[in-house]
Design a protein around this motif. Structure first.
Motif, PDB file in Angstrom:
ATOM      1  N   ARG A  56       0.823  -1.222   0.000  1.00 45.93           N
ATOM      2  CA  ARG A  56       0.000   0.000   0.000  1.00 45.93           C
ATOM      3  C   ARG A  56       0.854   1.269   0.000  1.00 45.93           C
ATOM      4  O   ARG A  56       0.584   2.202  -0.750  1.00 45.93           O
ATOM      5  N   ASN A  57       1.872   1.319   0.842  1.00 40.21           N
ATOM      6  CA  ASN A  57       2.708   2.515   0.907  1.00 40.21           C
ATOM      7  C   ASN A  57       3.471   2.741  -0.395  1.00 40.21           C
ATOM      8  O   ASN A  57       3.688   3.881  -0.792  1.00 40.21           O
ATOM      9  N   ALA A  90       6.134  10.715   0.701  1.00 40.07           N
ATOM     10  CA  ALA A  90       5.714   9.358   0.337  1.00 40.07           C
ATOM     11  C   ALA A  90       6.865   8.364   0.505  1.00 40.07           C
ATOM     12  O   ALA A  90       6.671   7.250   0.998  1.00 40.07           O
ATOM     13  N   TRP A  91       8.093   8.760   0.132  1.00 40.43           N
ATOM     14  CA  TRP A  91       9.266   7.896   0.298  1.00 40.43           C
ATOM     15  C   TRP A  91       9.568   7.685   1.781  1.00 40.43           C
ATOM     16  O   TRP A  91       9.849   6.574   2.209  1.00 40.43           O
ATOM     17  N   GLU A  95       9.807   4.212   3.940  1.00 43.19           N
ATOM     18  CA  GLU A  95      10.936   3.880   4.810  1.00 43.19           C
ATOM     19  C   GLU A  95      10.504   3.631   6.256  1.00 43.19           C
ATOM     20  O   GLU A  95      11.064   2.772   6.929  1.00 43.19           O
ATOM     21  N   SER A  96       9.496   4.348   6.739  1.00 43.35           N
ATOM     22  CA  SER A  96       9.061   4.133   8.120  1.00 43.35           C
ATOM     23  C   SER A  96       8.344   2.792   8.260  1.00 43.35           C
ATOM     24  O   SER A  96       8.503   2.105   9.270  1.00 43.35           O
ATOM     25  N   VAL A  97       7.579   2.375   7.266  1.00 39.01           N
ATOM     26  CA  VAL A  97       6.939   1.056   7.290  1.00 39.01           C
ATOM     27  C   VAL A  97       8.002  -0.040   7.274  1.00 39.01           C
ATOM     28  O   VAL A  97       7.892  -1.050   7.974  1.00 39.01           O
ATOM     29  N   ARG A 134      18.192   1.240   7.769  1.00 39.37           N
ATOM     30  CA  ARG A 134      18.015   2.569   8.384  1.00 39.37           C
ATOM     31  C   ARG A 134      19.261   3.434   8.184  1.00 39.37           C
ATOM     32  O   ARG A 134      19.179   4.604   7.849  1.00 39.37           O
ATOM     33  N   ASP A 135      20.437   2.835   8.401  1.00 39.47           N
ATOM     34  CA  ASP A 135      21.696   3.581   8.317  1.00 39.47           C
ATOM     35  C   ASP A 135      22.255   3.643   6.894  1.00 39.47           C
ATOM     36  O   ASP A 135      23.304   4.240   6.678  1.00 39.47           O
TER      37      ASP A 135
END
Length: 164
Positions: A56-57, A90-91, A95-97, A134-135
Motif C-alpha cells: 500500500r505505501n 511518500a518515500w 521507509e518508516s513502514v 536505516r543507516d
C-alpha cells in the motif's frame, strides 16, 4: 533457480552504478517490495539487497511520482522534476513502514530486474537488517555467494553482541 527476472518493474530512488534502493514489483507473487543494497562486491557488479513487502505505501509513492512524470517500465529512475515535498513524504512513509517489517529476504544480483534467488532472513537477524537499511549501510563482501558471507558476518556480530 528461476530463469525469469526477480522483478517485473523497478523504481530506483537511489542509484550508483545500478539501483541502490527503491520499490519494485516482485515477479513470483506480484507483491510490491522495498529493496535496498546492504552488501556489494568491491566493484559494485553484484549486490545483496534487503527486501520486504510494502504494497500500500509503495502505491502511494508511485502515485506521488506519477503526478510529475510518467512511469517508465521496466526501469524508472525518477528525474529531478519529482524532487518535491509530496514525493519525499511518500518515500519517508515507505521507509518508516520498512523499519517495522519483521519479514525480510536477501536477494543477490546486480539489479532486481535480473534473475536472482531469495534467501529468507532468520528472525534473530531481522534487527541487524533493519539497522543496515536505516543507516544505509553497504558492506563489502569478498566471498561467493555474497549472501552466505553477509549472513555469516551478521551471525558473528549477533553472537559477539550477545556475548559482551
Amino acid at each position: 533457480m528461476s530463469e525469469s527476472p526477480y522483478c517485473r518493474w523497478l523504481i530506483a530512488m537511489d542509484y550508483y552504478d545500478g539501483p541502490i534502493s527503491g520499490i519494485a514489483l516482485r515477479q513470483s507473487d506480484q507483491s510490491v517490495i522495498f529493496f535496498q543494497a546492504v552488501a556489494s562486491d568491491i566493484e559494485y557488479r553484484n549486490r545483496v539487497y534487503a527486501v520486504t513487502t510494502v504494497n500500500r505505501n509503495a502505491e502511494n509513492l508511485r502515485s506521488a511520482l506519477t503526478n510529475y512524470e510518467s512511469q517508465k517500465e521496466p526501469f524508472w529512475l525518477p528525474s529531478e522534476v519529482t524532487n518535491t515535498a509530496e514525493v519525499h513524504l511518500a518515500w519517508r512513509n515507505v521507509e518508516s513502514v520498512v523499519q517495522t517489517s519483521s519479514e525480510w529476504r536477501l536477494v543477490e544480483c546486480h539489479d532486481p530486474l535480473d534473475v536472482a534467488q531469495e534467501t529468507e532472513v532468520a528472525p534473530q537477524l531481522v534487527p541487524s537488517i533493519r539497522n543496515f537499511v536505516r543507516d544505509r549501510t553497504i558492506v563489502f563482501i569478498a566471498t561467493q555467494p555474497m549472501v552466505v558471507g553477509l549472513l555469516d558476518r551478521l551471525q558473528t556480530e549477533n553472537a559477539n553482541w550477545r556475548g559482551s
